[in-house]
Design a protein around this motif. Structure first.
Motif, PDB file in Angstrom:
ATOM      1  N   THR A  77       0.777  -1.184  -0.026  1.00  0.00           N
ATOM      2  CA  THR A  77      -0.125   0.031  -0.134  1.00  0.00           C
ATOM      3  C   THR A  77       0.901   1.434  -0.062  1.00  0.00           C
ATOM      4  O   THR A  77       0.570   2.044  -0.865  1.00  0.00           O
ATOM      5  CB  THR A  77      -1.089  -0.084   1.218  1.00  0.00           C
ATOM      6  N   ALA A  78       2.031   1.352   0.869  1.00  0.00           N
ATOM      7  CA  ALA A  78       2.878   2.557   0.928  1.00  0.00           C
ATOM      8  C   ALA A  78       3.509   2.611  -0.545  1.00  0.00           C
ATOM      9  O   ALA A  78       3.534   3.808  -0.858  1.00  0.00           O
ATOM     10  CB  ALA A  78       3.867   2.260   1.789  1.00  0.00           C
ATOM     11  N   THR A  79       3.815   1.606  -0.994  1.00  0.00           N
ATOM     12  CA  THR A  79       4.270   1.555  -2.516  1.00  0.00           C
ATOM     13  C   THR A  79       3.611   2.386  -3.409  1.00  0.00           C
ATOM     14  O   THR A  79       3.696   3.242  -4.387  1.00  0.00           O
ATOM     15  CB  THR A  79       4.977   0.277  -3.003  1.00  0.00           C
ATOM     16  N   THR A  80       2.204   1.969  -3.376  1.00  0.00           N
ATOM     17  CA  THR A  80       1.115   2.555  -4.316  1.00  0.00           C
ATOM     18  C   THR A  80       0.936   3.893  -3.920  1.00  0.00           C
ATOM     19  O   THR A  80       0.624   4.758  -4.925  1.00  0.00           O
ATOM     20  CB  THR A  80      -0.207   1.656  -4.113  1.00  0.00           C
ATOM     21  N   VAL A  81       0.830   4.375  -2.698  1.00  0.00           N
ATOM     22  CA  VAL A  81       0.561   5.776  -2.359  1.00  0.00           C
ATOM     23  C   VAL A  81       1.506   6.377  -2.542  1.00  0.00           C
ATOM     24  O   VAL A  81       1.520   7.677  -3.323  1.00  0.00           O
ATOM     25  CB  VAL A  81       0.172   5.626  -0.944  1.00  0.00           C
ATOM     26  N   PHE A  82       2.854   5.924  -2.713  1.00  0.00           N
ATOM     27  CA  PHE A  82       4.161   6.874  -2.847  1.00  0.00           C
ATOM     28  C   PHE A  82       4.056   7.189  -4.319  1.00  0.00           C
ATOM     29  O   PHE A  82       4.452   8.162  -4.864  1.00  0.00           O
ATOM     30  CB  PHE A  82       5.476   6.151  -2.447  1.00  0.00           C
ATOM     31  N   ASN A  83       3.739   6.131  -5.141  1.00  0.00           N
ATOM     32  CA  ASN A  83       3.953   6.067  -6.651  1.00  0.00           C
ATOM     33  C   ASN A  83       2.534   7.069  -7.152  1.00  0.00           C
ATOM     34  O   ASN A  83       3.010   7.802  -8.053  1.00  0.00           O
ATOM     35  CB  ASN A  83       3.755   4.854  -7.260  1.00  0.00           C
ATOM     36  N   GLN A  84       1.569   7.023  -6.414  1.00  0.00           N
ATOM     37  CA  GLN A  84       0.585   7.984  -6.693  1.00  0.00           C
ATOM     38  C   GLN A  84       1.135   9.419  -6.469  1.00  0.00           C
ATOM     39  O   GLN A  84       0.745  10.569  -7.417  1.00  0.00           O
ATOM     40  CB  GLN A  84      -0.661   7.855  -6.266  1.00  0.00           C
ATOM     41  N   THR A  85       1.682   9.505  -5.565  1.00  0.00           N
ATOM     42  CA  THR A  85       2.209  11.003  -5.111  1.00  0.00           C
ATOM     43  C   THR A  85       3.184  11.621  -6.226  1.00  0.00           C
ATOM     44  O   THR A  85       3.279  12.579  -6.595  1.00  0.00           O
ATOM     45  CB  THR A  85       2.842  10.977  -3.768  1.00  0.00           C
ATOM     46  N   ILE A  86       4.262  10.426  -6.444  1.00  0.00           N
ATOM     47  CA  ILE A  86       5.260  10.935  -7.636  1.00  0.00           C
ATOM     48  C   ILE A  86       4.373  11.342  -8.802  1.00  0.00           C
ATOM     49  O   ILE A  86       4.962  12.322  -9.754  1.00  0.00           O
ATOM     50  CB  ILE A  86       6.107   9.761  -7.860  1.00  0.00           C
ATOM     51  N   ALA A  87       3.383  10.715  -9.182  1.00  0.00           N
ATOM     52  CA  ALA A  87       2.718  10.909 -10.620  1.00  0.00           C
ATOM     53  C   ALA A  87       2.242  12.254 -10.287  1.00  0.00           C
ATOM     54  O   ALA A  87       2.044  13.152 -11.150  1.00  0.00           O
ATOM     55  CB  ALA A  87       1.911   9.804 -10.841  1.00  0.00           C
ATOM     56  N   THR A  88       1.688  12.518  -9.210  1.00  0.00           N
ATOM     57  CA  THR A  88       0.868  13.859  -9.227  1.00  0.00           C
ATOM     58  C   THR A  88       1.697  14.955  -9.189  1.00  0.00           C
ATOM     59  O   THR A  88       1.368  16.045  -9.714  1.00  0.00           O
ATOM     60  CB  THR A  88       0.343  13.856  -7.656  1.00  0.00           C
ATOM     61  N   VAL A  89       2.883  14.817  -8.414  1.00  0.00           N
ATOM     62  CA  VAL A  89       4.087  16.044  -8.346  1.00  0.00           C
ATOM     63  C   VAL A  89       4.581  16.180  -9.843  1.00  0.00           C
ATOM     64  O   VAL A  89       4.676  17.195 -10.333  1.00  0.00           O
ATOM     65  CB  VAL A  89       5.207  15.387  -7.607  1.00  0.00           C
ATOM     66  N   VAL A  90       4.746  15.212 -10.580  1.00  0.00           N
ATOM     67  CA  VAL A  90       5.391  15.118 -11.815  1.00  0.00           C
ATOM     68  C   VAL A  90       4.136  15.770 -12.881  1.00  0.00           C
ATOM     69  O   VAL A  90       4.534  16.732 -13.601  1.00  0.00           O
ATOM     70  CB  VAL A  90       5.426  13.779 -12.671  1.00  0.00           C
ATOM     71  N   ASN A  91       2.912  15.627 -12.795  1.00  0.00           N
ATOM     72  CA  ASN A  91       1.948  16.286 -13.583  1.00  0.00           C
ATOM     73  C   ASN A  91       1.702  17.752 -13.072  1.00  0.00           C
ATOM     74  O   ASN A  91       1.577  18.798 -13.964  1.00  0.00           O
ATOM     75  CB  ASN A  91       0.484  15.567 -13.143  1.00  0.00           C
ATOM     76  N   THR A  92       1.972  17.982 -11.722  1.00  0.00           N
ATOM     77  CA  THR A  92       2.061  19.539 -11.322  1.00  0.00           C
ATOM     78  C   THR A  92       3.190  20.363 -11.970  1.00  0.00           C
ATOM     79  O   THR A  92       3.016  21.333 -12.450  1.00  0.00           O
ATOM     80  CB  THR A  92       2.151  19.413  -9.736  1.00  0.00           C
ATOM     81  N   ILE A  93       4.306  19.751 -11.967  1.00  0.00           N
ATOM     82  CA  ILE A  93       5.329  20.305 -12.555  1.00  0.00           C
ATOM     83  C   ILE A  93       5.453  20.669 -14.049  1.00  0.00           C
ATOM     84  O   ILE A  93       5.456  21.781 -14.682  1.00  0.00           O
ATOM     85  CB  ILE A  93       6.637  19.566 -12.110  1.00  0.00           C
ATOM     86  N   ASN A  94       4.857  19.538 -14.564  1.00  0.00           N
ATOM     87  CA  ASN A  94       4.512  19.727 -16.166  1.00  0.00           C
ATOM     88  C   ASN A  94       3.551  20.753 -16.158  1.00  0.00           C
ATOM     89  O   ASN A  94       3.493  21.678 -17.339  1.00  0.00           O
ATOM     90  CB  ASN A  94       4.189  18.379 -16.738  1.00  0.00           C
ATOM     91  N   GLY A  95       2.402  20.731 -15.496  1.00  0.00           N
ATOM     92  CA  GLY A  95       1.569  21.790 -15.589  1.00  0.00           C
ATOM     93  C   GLY A  95       1.919  23.235 -15.610  1.00  0.00           C
ATOM     94  O   GLY A  95       1.246  24.281 -15.904  1.00  0.00           O
ATOM     95  N   SER A  96       2.854  23.511 -14.822  1.00  0.00           N
ATOM     96  CA  SER A  96       3.396  24.644 -14.522  1.00  0.00           C
ATOM     97  C   SER A  96       4.096  25.129 -15.572  1.00  0.00           C
ATOM     98  O   SER A  96       4.221  26.497 -15.707  1.00  0.00           O
ATOM     99  CB  SER A  96       4.357  24.743 -13.142  1.00  0.00           C
ATOM    100  N   GLY A  97       4.738  24.508 -16.376  1.00  0.00           N
ATOM    101  CA  GLY A  97       5.183  24.897 -17.603  1.00  0.00           C
ATOM    102  C   GLY A  97       6.936  25.216 -17.451  1.00  0.00           C
ATOM    103  O   GLY A  97       7.551  25.576 -18.219  1.00  0.00           O
ATOM    104  N   VAL A  98       7.079  24.993 -16.125  1.00  0.00           N
ATOM    105  CA  VAL A  98       8.717  25.284 -15.667  1.00  0.00           C
ATOM    106  C   VAL A  98       9.568  24.216 -16.343  1.00  0.00           C
ATOM    107  O   VAL A  98      10.842  24.773 -16.711  1.00  0.00           O
ATOM    108  CB  VAL A  98       8.787  25.307 -14.190  1.00  0.00           C
ATOM    109  N   ALA A  99       9.252  23.029 -16.334  1.00  0.00           N
ATOM    110  CA  ALA A  99      10.046  21.844 -16.682  1.00  0.00           C
ATOM    111  C   ALA A  99       9.262  20.867 -17.475  1.00  0.00           C
ATOM    112  O   ALA A  99       7.967  20.676 -17.116  1.00  0.00           O
ATOM    113  CB  ALA A  99      10.892  21.254 -15.673  1.00  0.00           C
ATOM    114  N   THR A 100       9.853  20.029 -18.324  1.00  0.00           N
ATOM    115  CA  THR A 100       9.144  18.891 -18.892  1.00  0.00           C
ATOM    116  C   THR A 100       9.646  17.661 -18.312  1.00  0.00           C
ATOM    117  O   THR A 100      10.859  17.241 -18.019  1.00  0.00           O
ATOM    118  CB  THR A 100       9.499  18.583 -20.342  1.00  0.00           C
ATOM    119  N   VAL A 101       8.762  16.795 -17.356  1.00  0.00           N
ATOM    120  CA  VAL A 101       9.307  15.785 -16.656  1.00  0.00           C
ATOM    121  C   VAL A 101       8.631  14.549 -17.227  1.00  0.00           C
ATOM    122  O   VAL A 101       7.417  14.624 -17.226  1.00  0.00           O
ATOM    123  CB  VAL A 101       8.731  16.015 -15.196  1.00  0.00           C
ATOM    124  N   GLY A 102       9.828  13.571 -17.530  1.00  0.00           N
ATOM    125  CA  GLY A 102       9.159  12.321 -17.971  1.00  0.00           C
ATOM    126  C   GLY A 102       9.264  11.533 -16.641  1.00  0.00           C
ATOM    127  O   GLY A 102      10.006  11.693 -15.728  1.00  0.00           O
TER     128      GLY A 102
END
Length: 270
Positions: free
Chosen positions: A132-157
């Motif tokens: 469960t911790a792995t799933t939750v942490f991975n969801q957090t990583i994906a959310t942060v990546v999407n936030t940075i991409n949405g900001s336009g500051v960087a392109t994050v893969g």
């Protein structure tokens, strides 16, 4: 993020719900990961005079994708092969799902009537907590990546290392070197088969080649316009240990690992 999950898992006694949404562990991870990626993106953009940087991150594999965590049935089969029966003392915990790799050295000197300690196993509730911790942490990583991409500051893969290790490194590739030796492979055959190093957690050079190709694929997918595509490495061409079979010493005077030494390591776990 790997060690945020790996540490509790390798203790054999992870706290219940240590990484669930809203837990202190999850909140700290989310804050730290957000700050780290935002600082990296902003710092690179500033250093590059506003040119949008390209960053590639990966999520967290399941600890059970590594040979360090041995399925209980596999462990019991191995023990039966060695002593002719399942471990007489059984397990200290009920409903054991996985056994930590160090249990192999523990049983080599333990009284067979002694139960295998809880610190060397993951029961069903502990495994669920880790997963469960792995799933939750991975969801957090994906959310942060999407936030940075949405900001336009960087392109994050985002490289899906969780899926890669679960599905693209299976069977003998995920089997520990010493198990492959015990199954009749030579040192060279075992080294060419497994994608994990002797600690059962870190990939060997072959495994890192597989991961490198996943990062290369993600870079090629999001690379800036005008930038050339990167070529894959050949994992099979990478030596499992650069010093294997060499008479020369490693940096600092440490000896290289020769074939006889590698074969002899099997005795450590008996």
């Amino acid at each position: 993020g790997n060690n945020d999950v790996l540490g509790p898992a390798t203790s054999g006694e992870p706290a219940p719900n240590f990484g669930n949404v809203g837990s202190p562990g999850h909140l700290a991870f989310a804050d730290d990961y957000t700050a780290m990626l935002a600082m990296l993106a902003g710092g690179l953009a500033q250093r590059n005079n506003g040119l949008k940087p390209t960053i590639i991150v990966a999520n967290i594999p399941s600890v059970t994708s590594t040979p360090y965590f041995i399925p209980q049935a596999t462990f019991s089969f191995y023990v039966t092969q060695q002593i002719g029966q399942a471990w007489p003392g059984g397990f200290e915990e009920a409903n054991v799902q996985y056994v930590r790799f160090p249990a192999l050295s523990w049983i080599a000197t333990a009284n067979p009537a002694t139960p295998i300690p809880a610190s060397l196993t993951l029961d069903a509730a502990e495994y669920t907590s880790v997963a469960t911790a792995t799933t939750v942490f991975n969801q957090t990583i994906a959310t942060v990546v999407n936030t940075i991409n949405g900001s336009g500051v960087a392109t994050v893969g985002l490289v899906d290392a969780h899926d890669l290790l679960a599905n693209d490194t299976t069977g003998p590739q995920r089997t520990h070197f010493l198990f492959l030796l015990g199954g009749g492979m030579t040192v060279a055959q075992a080294a060419a088969t497994t994608v994990f190093s002797l600690d059962g957690i870190h990939p060997n050079s072959h495994g890192y080649g597989i991961l490198a190709n996943a990062f290369i694929d993600e870079y090629n997918r999001i690379r800036p316009a005008g930038q050339p595509a990167l070529s894959h490495v050949d994992p099979a061409a990478l030596p499992w240990d650069p010093t294997y079979g060499q008479a020369t010493a490693k940096a600092g005077g440490l000896p290289g690992l020769d074939p006889l030494a590698a074969a002899a390591m099997d005795a450590i776990f008996r």
